[in-house]
Design a protein around this motif. Sequence first.
Motif, short mmCIF file in Angstrom:
data_model
loop_
_atom_site.label_atom_id
_atom_site.label_comp_id
_atom_site.label_asym_id
_atom_site.label_seq_id
_atom_site.Cartn_x
_atom_site.Cartn_y
_atom_site.Cartn_z
N MET A 87 0.85 -1.19 0.00
CA MET A 87 0.00 0.00 0.00
C MET A 87 0.88 1.23 0.00
SD MET A 87 -3.01 -0.91 2.75
CE MET A 87 -3.81 0.67 2.44
N TRP A 88 0.36 2.31 -0.60
CA TRP A 88 1.04 3.59 -0.49
C TRP A 88 0.04 4.73 -0.65
CZ3 TRP A 88 3.09 0.45 -4.67
CH2 TRP A 88 2.50 0.70 -5.90
N VAL A 89 0.48 5.92 -0.30
CA VAL A 89 -0.29 7.15 -0.48
C VAL A 89 0.57 8.09 -1.32
CG1 VAL A 89 -1.42 9.08 0.66
CG2 VAL A 89 -1.40 6.83 1.76
N TYR A 90 -0.03 8.72 -2.35
CA TYR A 90 0.73 9.67 -3.16
C TYR A 90 -0.09 10.93 -3.38
CZ TYR A 90 -2.12 8.70 -7.30
OH TYR A 90 -3.15 8.59 -8.19
N SER A 91 0.60 12.01 -3.68
CA SER A 91 -0.04 13.30 -3.91
C SER A 91 -0.63 13.34 -5.31
CB SER A 91 0.99 14.43 -3.74
OG SER A 91 0.45 15.65 -4.18
N LEU A 92 -1.89 13.75 -5.41
CA LEU A 92 -2.53 13.88 -6.72
C LEU A 92 -2.00 15.08 -7.49
CD1 LEU A 92 -6.21 12.95 -5.85
CD2 LEU A 92 -4.70 11.72 -7.39
N ASP A 93 -1.34 16.01 -6.79
CA ASP A 93 -0.81 17.20 -7.48
C ASP A 93 0.59 16.94 -8.04
OD1 ASP A 93 -2.32 19.30 -4.98
OD2 ASP A 93 -3.07 18.74 -6.95
N THR A 94 1.45 16.25 -7.27
CA THR A 94 2.87 16.11 -7.66
C THR A 94 3.26 14.69 -8.03
OG1 THR A 94 3.58 15.67 -5.40
CG2 THR A 94 3.43 17.97 -6.07
N TYR A 95 2.35 13.71 -7.84
CA TYR A 95 2.64 12.29 -8.04
C TYR A 95 3.63 11.75 -7.00
CZ TYR A 95 0.62 12.72 -12.76
OH TYR A 95 -0.20 12.94 -13.81
N GLN A 96 4.04 12.54 -6.03
CA GLN A 96 5.06 12.15 -5.07
C GLN A 96 4.51 11.12 -4.08
OE1 GLN A 96 8.10 13.64 -5.34
NE2 GLN A 96 9.04 12.36 -3.77
N PHE A 97 5.32 10.07 -3.76
CA PHE A 97 4.97 9.15 -2.69
C PHE A 97 4.96 9.92 -1.37
CE2 PHE A 97 6.49 5.94 -5.73
CZ PHE A 97 5.50 4.97 -5.58
N LEU A 98 3.87 9.79 -0.61
CA LEU A 98 3.78 10.43 0.71
C LEU A 98 3.96 9.42 1.83
CD1 LEU A 98 0.70 12.73 0.02
CD2 LEU A 98 3.13 13.30 -0.16
N ASP A 99 3.62 8.17 1.59
CA ASP A 99 3.77 7.14 2.62
C ASP A 99 3.71 5.79 1.93
OD1 ASP A 99 2.21 6.51 5.89
OD2 ASP A 99 4.18 6.01 5.06
N VAL A 130 -4.99 6.85 -1.68
CA VAL A 130 -4.44 5.66 -1.06
C VAL A 130 -4.63 4.49 -2.03
CG1 VAL A 130 -6.59 5.14 0.16
CG2 VAL A 130 -4.45 4.15 0.96
N VAL A 131 -3.58 3.67 -2.19
CA VAL A 131 -3.56 2.64 -3.22
C VAL A 131 -3.27 1.29 -2.57
CG1 VAL A 131 -2.39 1.83 -5.30
CG2 VAL A 131 -2.78 4.26 -4.97
N LEU A 132 -4.07 0.28 -2.95
CA LEU A 132 -3.88 -1.10 -2.51
C LEU A 132 -3.49 -1.92 -3.73
CD1 LEU A 132 -4.26 -3.26 -0.22
CD2 LEU A 132 -6.56 -3.57 -1.08
N VAL A 133 -2.38 -2.70 -3.64
CA VAL A 133 -1.80 -3.39 -4.78
C VAL A 133 -1.91 -4.89 -4.61
CG1 VAL A 133 0.30 -3.73 -6.14
CG2 VAL A 133 -0.18 -1.49 -5.13
N ASN A 134 -2.34 -5.58 -5.67
CA ASN A 134 -2.37 -7.05 -5.70
C ASN A 134 -1.58 -7.51 -6.91
OD1 ASN A 134 -3.00 -9.74 -5.23
ND2 ASN A 134 -4.89 -9.63 -6.41
N ASP A 135 -0.46 -8.25 -6.68
CA ASP A 135 0.39 -8.74 -7.76
C ASP A 135 -0.30 -9.93 -8.43
OD1 ASP A 135 3.95 -9.41 -8.02
OD2 ASP A 135 2.35 -9.76 -9.44
N ILE A 136 -0.70 -9.76 -9.70
CA ILE A 136 -1.41 -10.83 -10.43
C ILE A 136 -0.54 -11.36 -11.56
CG2 ILE A 136 -3.67 -9.87 -9.87
CD1 ILE A 136 -3.78 -8.70 -12.70
N THR A 137 0.79 -11.19 -11.48
CA THR A 137 1.68 -11.63 -12.55
C THR A 137 1.54 -13.12 -12.82
OG1 THR A 137 3.23 -9.91 -11.88
CG2 THR A 137 4.06 -11.62 -13.36
N GLU A 138 1.55 -13.93 -11.74
CA GLU A 138 1.46 -15.37 -11.92
C GLU A 138 0.12 -15.76 -12.54
OE1 GLU A 138 4.34 -16.75 -8.20
OE2 GLU A 138 2.29 -17.47 -8.36
N LYS A 139 -0.97 -15.09 -12.13
CA LYS A 139 -2.29 -15.40 -12.69
C LYS A 139 -2.31 -15.11 -14.19
CE LYS A 139 -5.85 -12.74 -11.99
NZ LYS A 139 -6.95 -12.02 -11.32
N VAL A 140 -1.76 -13.96 -14.61
CA VAL A 140 -1.74 -13.59 -16.02
C VAL A 140 -0.92 -14.59 -16.82
CG1 VAL A 140 -0.98 -11.83 -17.65
CG2 VAL A 140 -2.13 -11.15 -15.56
N ASN A 141 0.28 -14.94 -16.30
CA ASN A 141 1.13 -15.90 -17.01
C ASN A 141 0.44 -17.27 -17.10
OD1 ASN A 141 3.05 -13.94 -17.28
ND2 ASN A 141 4.24 -14.58 -15.49
#
Length: 896
Positions: free
Chosen positions: A713-725, A805-816
Motif C-alpha cells: 500500500m502507499w499514499v501519493y499526492s494527486l498534485d505532484t505524483y510524489q509518494f507520501l507514505d 491511497v492505493v492497494l496493490v495485488n500482484d497478479i503476474t502469476e495469474k496472467v502468465n
Amino acid sequence: MEDKVDYLTVFRTISIPSIVLLPNAPLFTIVDANDAYLELVLKSRAELVGKGFFDVFPSNPYLSENAWKKNFDTILREKKRHQVPPQKYAFPLTTSPTRFDIKYLKIEQTPILDDRGEIRLIIRSMTDVTESINHDQFLQDTQQVARIGSWEVNIARQTVIWSQGLREIYEVSPDYQPSLESALAFYTDEDDRQQLIAAFEKAVHEGTVFRVALPITTQKGNKRWILSAGKADFINGVCVRVYGVSKDITEKKYQQEALIASEHKFQDLIETIDGIVWEADARTYKTTFISGKVEQILGYTAEEWLADDRFWLNHIVEADRERAVEHYYATDQTQIPAKHAFDYRMVKKDGGIVSIKDIVSVIYEADAPRWLRGIMVDITETKRLADLDQLEKTMLELNEQRQIPLAHILSDYLTGIESLFPGMYCSLYRIQNNRLRTWIAPSLPAAYLQTIDNIAIGENSGSCGAAAHLKRPVVINDITADSRCTNYKHLALAYNLKACWSHPILDSEGNAMAVLSMYYKRVQSPKAEELAIVDRTGSLLKVIIENRQSADSAHEASVMMSQGQQLARFGIWQRDIETHKVSWSDTLYEIYGFDAKNQAATFENYLQSVHPDDRQQVMDVVHRIQDTGEDTVFEERIIRPNGETRHLRSWVRLIGGSHAPRKLIGASLDVTDTKLAEQKMNALYTQLEQYVTKIEASEKKYSDLFHLSPQPMWVYSLDTYQFLDVNRAAVTHYGFSREEFLAMTIKEIRPEEELPKLEAAVAFVREHETLFTKGVYRHRKKDGTLIDVEIQSNIIQFQGQKAEVVLVNDITEKVNYVKAIEAQNSKLQEIAWMQSHVVRAPVARIMGLVDVIQRFPKSAVDHDELLDAINRAATELDDIIHTITEKAEQIHITST
C-alpha cells in the motif's frame, strides 16, 4: 463481433433512482424513469412519462417550489453537471400512502448535449444519504446528551482543537478559539491546574494514558467537574500530539457509562481485526495484552495465555522454535524503529497445528525498545495450499525425468504430504492378484508393513483392503471400534496406530491398482480440507503411476492431457452438428458436477446447468459462430446439481467453416477461484475502508493498520505524483527502501509505455472529491522486473493535501498462467485435428488393400505390390503417430 447494448434495459435496471427530462422549461417533460425511481416515488411509469415534472411533483413539504426551479435554471444556464446538497424530502409509505417517510436525497442533474452543444436531455439522479445524515446528527446529538467532547493538542504547531460538544461543556461563544493558555484558564485553582499540567507532560514524555477529574469554571461562570482522558501519539519516539475526550461528570451517574462505552469501542475495534492482536514488554518479553481472537484461532483463552510468561514459546512447534525465537528476541539488537514479519507454526489446544504470520512493530522510547506490538494471522490454509502446489509441481517435474526411479518420486511425495499434516503417516500399497502388497511408506515401521503384506482385499480387511475392494474411499476414525478391522486391529494397535483413512487409486479401466492410506496415532476424524487433499493426492498419484506404467506414447499423451485438465480445472468437449452427438472429458463432468454414468453428455443438459441470466448469451454465441465461423471466447456461469455456482471461461471453434460445418469443439476453464479471489480482494478493500472510517480521528490507529497490512500500500499526492507514505509490504515486494520510495514519484515505478495511461487515470481522479477506482497496470521493481498488478484506490486527505491511497495485488502469476493455458489449448486442438483427419487417410488405404486381398485372393494383381502399398501406408501412419507423440511431449502441464 460486438453485441448491440440494450441501453434502455441498462438504464431501467440500475439501482440509482433516475429520470430523463426534456429541457423544455418550464414544463420539463418526463421522458423515462427507471425502476428504482418508480419504487421510490410509488408511481407507475405511465403516471410519469409524458407529463411535466412540476405537474407530477407540484410541491414538497421541506423544499420550496422556487428552490426546485432554481436548480433547473442553473443547469439550463451553465449546461454542465449540477449537484444539489442533500435536502429533506417526504415520500408516501408503501403500506400507508397517506403517511410519509422522510428521506435526505442528494440530487445530481446531468445534461446530455447534442452536436451543437445544446441540451438534448437532462438526467436527474437521486442518491439516498439519509443514513449518513442521520448518523452525523445522531453522533452530534449523542455527544450533546452524554455531555462528551473531544480535543486534540498539536505539539509541533502548538494548536488546540475542540469539538462542538466540548465547546458546549465549557459554554464558550461560537467564535472562541482555544489555546493551551486559555484552556488552562478554565481551571481556576492553581493546584488543579498544576495537576493537569503534570499529567499532560508525563503523557508527552512517557507515553502514558492519563485520566484526571478536576473542577472548572465555564465562560458563563458555572462550576462543573470534568473528567479528561488523554493519550500521546509518538512518531520515531517523538510526541507529535496529545488527544483525548472530556466529559461533564457533574452528575456522577454518567462517569461509569462513559468509561464502559470507551472501553467497548476500543475492544470492538480490536476484535474486528482478522488476527490475534498482542502487546509485550520489550524489556521483559512478558505479554501484557492478547485479543480474544486467540481462542478462535488457537483454542486457548486470553486468560490462559497471560497466566504463563512462556506460553508463546512453549506452544511453538519445536522444529520452528529456534528460528522464531531468533526473530522475536533480535529486536533489542538495533536502535532504529523495526517492523518485520516472520512465519512459524503453533500447537492448538486440540493438538492441531496452525501456521502463523506474525507482523511485529517495535515501539522505541528514549532510543530503546519499549513495546512489542503485532498481529498474528492464521495462514494455515494459504501456506498449506501454496506448499502443496509447489510439492505437486516438483513431483510432476521429477516424473518427467525418466532416469529417476518411481519409488523415489512416490516416497518424496508422501513425505511432503506428511510435512503438511503433522501427525499423519502416509503409505501406498500395490494391488496384485487381489492382495495388498506393501510399496511406499516413508514413516511407518518396517515391522508393521511386513505384518500386513499380502493380505487379501475384502470388505472386512481394514480400511486399506476395504477401499481396494469397494473401489471407494474408506474412513475409519477408530480402529479399535470399527468392525472392518476386527481381524487386523491388533496389528495396527501394536504400533499405536488408531485411525486410518484409505483412498483407492483406480486405473483408466476402473480397476484398483493401488491404495493410498493415511494413519494417525490418535482417534481422528477427517476435516473437509483434509478429505479434499486426500482426493487431490490420490488423483495425482494415479497420474504419476499410470504415466510410468504405460509404454504407449499416445496413451501417455492422453494421460498427460487428463492430468492437465484435472490440475487446471480445464475440460474439453465436441459436438457433431449432423448427429448432434456430444462428448465431454472427465474433467468437464467434474466441472459441471455431473455423474458420467447417470448424466448424458448433451447440449440440452449443459444449457440447463447454465445460469438463467447467461443462457441467452450462450445461445447467441452458438448462433454467431455457426453464422460467421469465427472462433469465440466467452464467460458463463453454471449451477451444479448441489446448487453451487461456478464461473467458466470457454473457447469455441467451428470445424469445417460456416459453409460446410461438421462439428463444434471447445474447452472450458473453471475460473471460480480467480473470481472468488477478486471478490475477496474487494472485500479486503471494503474492510480497509471501514477501518479507515473508524480511525479518522486517530492517525496512530490508521498508521498501524496501514503499515501492518500484508498487501503493498502507499499514499501519493494527486498534485505532484510524489509518494507520501508506503507500508512495509510495499518496501518488501518492490525492493525500494522507504527512503527511496519517499524520494520518488509513482511515475518512476511504471515502464515508459504505461505513463500516458497513468496520467490519464490521475487526471480523471483529480476531478473528484471522493472516488473509488480499480484497474490493471504494469509496474517495475527495483531490480527491473516488470509485474502485472491490480490496483484499487480511493481519494483521501493526507497531511493537509488531496491524495490517493492505493492497494496493490500482484497478479503476474495469474496472467502468465492464463496465457500458458491458452497456449496449451491451442496445442491440444492441433493434436485433436491431426488425430481426426490426418490419421484417417493411411488407415483407410490399409483397410482398402486388406479388403482386396481378402475378397479377391486369386486376383491377377501382384500380392507383392499390394503388400508394398500396405507397407507404405503403415510407414506413413507411423510417421503421423510420431508427429502426434512429439507434439504431445511439447505440452508442459503447469501446476499452480
